[in-house]
Design a protein around this motif. Structure first.
Motif, PDB file in Angstrom:
ATOM      1  N   PRO A  51      40.426 111.280 -50.046  1.00 21.83           N
ATOM      2  CA  PRO A  51      40.740 111.771 -51.446  1.00 21.83           C
ATOM      3  C   PRO A  51      41.763 112.785 -51.476  1.00 21.83           C
ATOM      4  O   PRO A  51      41.714 113.838 -50.770  1.00 21.83           O
ATOM      5  N   ASP A  52      42.697 112.714 -52.426  1.00 28.02           N
ATOM      6  CA  ASP A  52      43.753 113.884 -52.650  1.00 28.02           C
ATOM      7  C   ASP A  52      43.124 114.932 -53.808  1.00 28.02           C
ATOM      8  O   ASP A  52      42.952 114.439 -54.904  1.00 28.02           O
ATOM      9  N   VAL A  53      43.248 115.962 -53.432  1.00 34.26           N
ATOM     10  CA  VAL A  53      42.915 116.945 -54.536  1.00 34.26           C
ATOM     11  C   VAL A  53      43.538 117.098 -55.718  1.00 34.26           C
ATOM     12  O   VAL A  53      43.077 117.535 -56.788  1.00 34.26           O
ATOM     13  N   THR A  96      38.766 107.108 -59.916  1.00 38.58           N
ATOM     14  CA  THR A  96      38.832 108.585 -60.128  1.00 38.58           C
ATOM     15  C   THR A  96      38.293 109.531 -58.852  1.00 38.58           C
ATOM     16  O   THR A  96      37.386 109.040 -58.327  1.00 38.58           O
ATOM     17  N   THR A  97      38.776 110.692 -59.006  1.00 38.84           N
ATOM     18  CA  THR A  97      38.339 111.618 -57.866  1.00 38.84           C
ATOM     19  C   THR A  97      37.992 112.783 -58.768  1.00 38.84           C
ATOM     20  O   THR A  97      38.537 113.303 -59.647  1.00 38.84           O
ATOM     21  N   GLU A  98      36.652 113.357 -58.497  1.00 39.03           N
ATOM     22  CA  GLU A  98      36.115 114.284 -58.852  1.00 39.03           C
ATOM     23  C   GLU A  98      35.855 115.448 -57.787  1.00 39.03           C
ATOM     24  O   GLU A  98      35.545 115.098 -56.615  1.00 39.03           O
ATOM     25  N   ARG A  99      35.816 116.662 -58.181  1.00 37.88           N
ATOM     26  CA  ARG A  99      35.291 118.002 -57.484  1.00 37.88           C
ATOM     27  C   ARG A  99      34.018 118.373 -58.016  1.00 37.88           C
ATOM     28  O   ARG A  99      33.864 118.561 -59.439  1.00 37.88           O
ATOM     29  N   THR A 150      35.676 118.662 -62.816  1.00 38.00           N
ATOM     30  CA  THR A 150      34.885 119.559 -61.988  1.00 38.00           C
ATOM     31  C   THR A 150      33.675 119.443 -62.476  1.00 38.00           C
ATOM     32  O   THR A 150      33.352 119.686 -63.496  1.00 38.00           O
ATOM     33  N   ARG A 151      32.750 119.247 -61.537  1.00 39.99           N
ATOM     34  CA  ARG A 151      31.258 118.977 -62.154  1.00 39.99           C
ATOM     35  C   ARG A 151      30.341 120.184 -61.269  1.00 39.99           C
ATOM     36  O   ARG A 151      30.756 120.476 -60.156  1.00 39.99           O
TER      37      ARG A 151
END
Length: 129
Positions: free
Chosen positions: A1-3, A41-44, A9-10
Motif C-alpha cells: 500500500p502507498d502511504v 482505499t487505504t487507511e492509516r 487515519t483511525r
C-alpha cells in the motif's frame, strides 16, 4: 500500500474496561461495526494499548497490514512487510497501513490472545463498495 493514498487515519485502542477486554471502549457487538470503510482505499491505523502490561497481538481478517512505525520509531527489518498479526505490548502503539481491496462485507479484527478474544475483544468493519 502507498502511504500517499491514505484516505483516513483511525485510532484503534485495546484496553480493559467495565470488567472486560474492549476495542475502542466497546465489547463485541455483532450488530454494530466499529466503523465503515470503502473498498479499494487505504487507511492509516494507530493501534494503541493502554496500561496494564498486557500484550495484544492485533489480527485482522481478509487483508494484511504493513507496519509503519512502533512508538513513532522505524520498525526493524523483520517487521517490514505484510503482516496479519501485529503484537502491541502494553503502554505502546503501532502505526499500520491497511489497504482494503475489492472485497466488501465484514472484516473481523480482534486480539489474538485467546483469553481476550473469548472475552469479546473483537470488532468488525463494514467495507462497502
Amino acid at each position: 500500500p502507498d502511504v500517499s493514498r491514505v484516505v483516513t487515519t483511525r485510532r484503534i485502542e485495546f484496553d480493559r474496561c467495565n470488567g472486560g477486554w474492549q476495542i475502542n471502549w466497546r465489547f463485541w457487538d455483532p450488530g454494530r461495526p466499529l466503523f465503515t470503510a470503502k473498498a479499494n482505499t487505504t487507511e492509516r491505523w494507530n493501534l494503541i494499548v493502554g496500561s496494564g502490561g498486557w500484550h495484544h497481538p492485533f489480527h485482522v481478517h481478509i487483508d494484511n497490514v504493513r507496519i509503519l512505525s512502533r512508538n513513532r520509531r522505524a520498525v526493524p527489518l523483520h517487521e517490514r512487510g505484510r503482516k496479519d498479526v501485529v503484537n502491541v505490548p502494553g503502554g505502546e502503539q503501532a502505526e499500520v497501513l491497511m489497504k482494503f481491496h475489492n472485497y466488501t462485507g465484514r472484516y473481523l479484527l480482534h486480539c489474538h490472545n485467546p483469553a481476550h478474544e473469548d472475552l469479546y475483544m473483537m470488532g468488525w468493519i463494514d467495507v462497502r463498495p
